[in-house]
Design an enzyme around this catalytic site. Sequence first.
Site, PDB file in Angstrom:
ATOM      1  N   ASP A 362      17.506  -1.283 -10.635  1.00  0.00           N
ATOM      2  CA  ASP A 362      18.670  -1.050 -11.129  1.00  0.00           C
ATOM      3  C   ASP A 362      19.132   0.304 -11.195  1.00  0.00           C
ATOM      4  OD1 ASP A 362      21.370  -2.012 -11.808  1.00  0.00           O
ATOM      5  OD2 ASP A 362      20.906  -1.997 -13.991  1.00  0.00           O
ATOM      6  N   ASP A 666      18.412  -4.486 -16.124  1.00  0.00           N
ATOM      7  CA  ASP A 666      18.598  -4.983 -17.417  1.00  0.00           C
ATOM      8  C   ASP A 666      19.623  -5.956 -17.541  1.00  0.00           C
ATOM      9  OD1 ASP A 666      20.576  -3.250 -16.746  1.00  0.00           O
ATOM     10  OD2 ASP A 666      20.673  -1.975 -18.502  1.00  0.00           O
ATOM     11  N   ASP A 670      20.629  -8.957 -12.650  1.00  0.00           N
ATOM     12  CA  ASP A 670      19.528  -8.747 -12.044  1.00  0.00           C
ATOM     13  C   ASP A 670      18.370  -9.825 -12.204  1.00  0.00           C
ATOM     14  OD1 ASP A 670      20.078  -5.992 -11.660  1.00  0.00           O
ATOM     15  OD2 ASP A 670      19.894  -5.649 -13.787  1.00  0.00           O
TER      16      ASP A 670
END
Length: 927
Positions: A362, A666, A670
């Site tokens: 990410d 985070d 995700d």
Amino acid sequence: MVWAGRYDLRACETPPTPGAVIVSTSLEPQTPPSSSAPKPWAASPEEVLASVDSTTDGLAAAEVEKRLARDGRNELPTPKPVPAWRRLLSQFNDILIYILIAAAALKAYSGDWVDFAVIAVVILATGLIGFIQEGRAASALASLQTMQSLDAQVLRDGTWGVVDAATIVPGDVIRVRSGDRVPADVRLLTSSSLQVDEAALTGESVPAQKELEPVAAEAGVGDRSSMLFSSTIITAGTAEAVVVSTGGNTEIGRISALVADQDKLDTPLSRQLAKLGTQLAILIGVMAVVMLAIGYFVHDFHGDELISAAIGFAVAAVPEGLPALVTITLALGVQQMARRNAITRKMAAVETLGSVTTICSDKTGTLTQNEMTARTVLTAEGRYVVEGTGYQPKGHVTDPHGKPATLPDHPDLEALVIAAGAANDARVEETDEGWRVVGQPTEGALDVLATKAGADMAHVTRLATVPFESAHKFSATLDDVASGERRIHVLGAPDRLLDRSTTQLGGGGSTETLDRGFWDAGIDELSEQGLRVLAAASRPADGVEDLALDDLDTGLTFLGLVGIVDPPRPEVTDAISLAHTAGIRVKMITGDHAGTAVAISRELGIAPAEGDVKALTGAELEAMSDDELAAQVRDVDIYARTSPEHKLRIVKALQTHDEVVAMTGDGVNDAPSITRADVGVAMGIKGTEATKEAADIVLADDNFATIERAVEEGRRIYDNIRKSVVFLLPTNGGQGLVILVAVLLGMALPLSPVQILWVNLVTALTLSLSLSSEPAEPGIMSRPPRSTQEQILSPRALAQVLWSSVAIGGATLLMFMRQNAVVDYDVAQTAAVTMLVFGQIAFLFNCRFLNTSSLTWRVLVGNRAVWFSIAGLIALQLVFIHAPFMNTWFGSAELGWAQWGPILGLSVGVFLFNELGKFVINRVGRR
């Protein structure tokens, strides 16, 4: 007054990078409305109210009860936990354990309870180790549930009240304000200056601006500006909205279902060990049948003798210490990684990291700091560079000549930073965890800019304000400044301020005619760099006592532009470079716009600094079949405007190519892909609890570079496991050879089953573990990741195992045959057992360097654990020989110098014979 969302005029209008379209879509909820019902984000408030059979006055209490009974409570489904007894039994689901269980059953049948007890203890110990480790993992779904709101303001029976959020139903009208957590998926009915932090759900680095107007039906989650989603947080403004989805039908519920549906893949090591176990089991079975046939038909053995021989061979050949060896080696690796700020939640991930071929990451909060930072200031006089990153107000502003810019010498910069600081409600403050912003992140960046530039905002007094609204996309303040002058300061979207400006601030603080073309070119340039662009303007206001929107229609002096970015983490660039050196691809998967993703990827070294960069967006992913995605997934390193489903599909597509994938992130969005990946990595400081619970590894320092260090540690651990396996198997091979030859020759068994178990356990838990402390080999991060098809026993390693089995087994058999001719049977057996032990000590030094000679002084240094383990093993063996209770349990006996002399001499011979084998095998292998 707030600044966030997509008020940057040009950032979204910049022509996309080839291969990138800044649109994305999302899969529908699990229980979509009927095809005739409008999608709530694409319909007007009136249409949505009608579709859920509600009004602006909300629902009646009686209707709420009916719908609650029909639709269920507004809670995420709770999976049925796996009973502890089932988790414990699953630990024994291994073919090698089956062989030991069969051996224990035969011992029980024959009434040999001492041998039965020893074998049973080994089996139980192996299972309990795995059970305890697995029990440490908590459910990610439980953390997703903790993210839901506890209560909510709801309009029922015409009256506002606070209710348990779990009792909300579709059709309820709710009210939210700054600081509230949204209790369900809702469609806006009214709003005022509404900003929502959706980073955990969409990955966007700044709060999203919300509006009442419908959006396209195919809009992705991040683009549904007329919707609020369960578990997101209101950062500014107020709103009323109607509930359209609750519980498992919300976006957070859909992510929960995705997490629950993901089957965790076996690790490369577990697959290799399972294959090795199957091969050993087949080999043991074939050899046992041959041995029994020869014993029965050739040597006329009786039933008890055959059973004893068969059990002895099976126990000898089964490396029952292998599971414990691997588990303890991994556990030591867990401790080592913890010292490097990588907290391991699932022990197998330690080794799997060493075989990672692709890291999918990410962007927001992982590759970047998730702290908005002013990077560039553009005025009519030139470009200023802002030093430092994040909210810490450290650094300077440098002028176009690269020198520190002082405000008295640069009136153009002074006017801009004072305007930006005045029209600003945010501030940054230092806490125990570091610097943080109180207010909107983008406003925080401007507050830090004013501090770095040296602006004295204490002498600016606000008199009136026009708050930010999505309709006009700017805010303004009426201020008294230090010189006694009264001015209007305006901050907002560049196009809106340019439309209202007639002049610009030029050199020396003078005004000049507005050059619209210059500013348009500047906006385009900053936007192409992935920066979010804000503009500032002002005008004198002498005699003005109040401020209204109409006062700002014209006559402004345009001051300049500020380019703001969520900057990359300083350590990430070097970490990505090291990953590339190690043969690991790094891919960015983000919910942000493609232009921003490409710009950041160029800075980080994921994408080349020059030339076209191929990026895929959520819209393009949605249009692809799984096969089409699999055909492109290895060649594309940037994915933008993605939803949780898209991230999941990308990970699965990579795994179809036998890629070992690590997924880092985070946010809640995700969690599904982190669960599916071979190794899931979460940020420990800024990561959501749901993400950390879904992950295999949590980074305590939120440092992407820690992943690279963890990969290095994983490779070291795998190398040491391979050394340990090569060391361990010749013990079993030598023992099996001893039993096999004894049966073939029709002689008494040199080793009993419990004596074999004794040797296997004490060597596995002493000598083998010392190899787990071996330091990393030189150049470990310069070699490519090992193939997923590679076996833990390479052909060269297998040859070494066979050679060493002959050496150790031959020395043991020779020792027994010589002693059995001159001493009692139990003394001869004890001498054979001790020979096995000391043969293993000699072989340990051979295994420290598998690919080079151990005939060097370096084999004696560099790993103190070797000497501690040797001392421990000798002490245990002396107990085996001299303790009366051990003599009773294991049939051992005292040894004299007539036995110790040959044992020590043969041990030296084992070491030299294995070095000869290593030389021959490595030479043939190189050829």
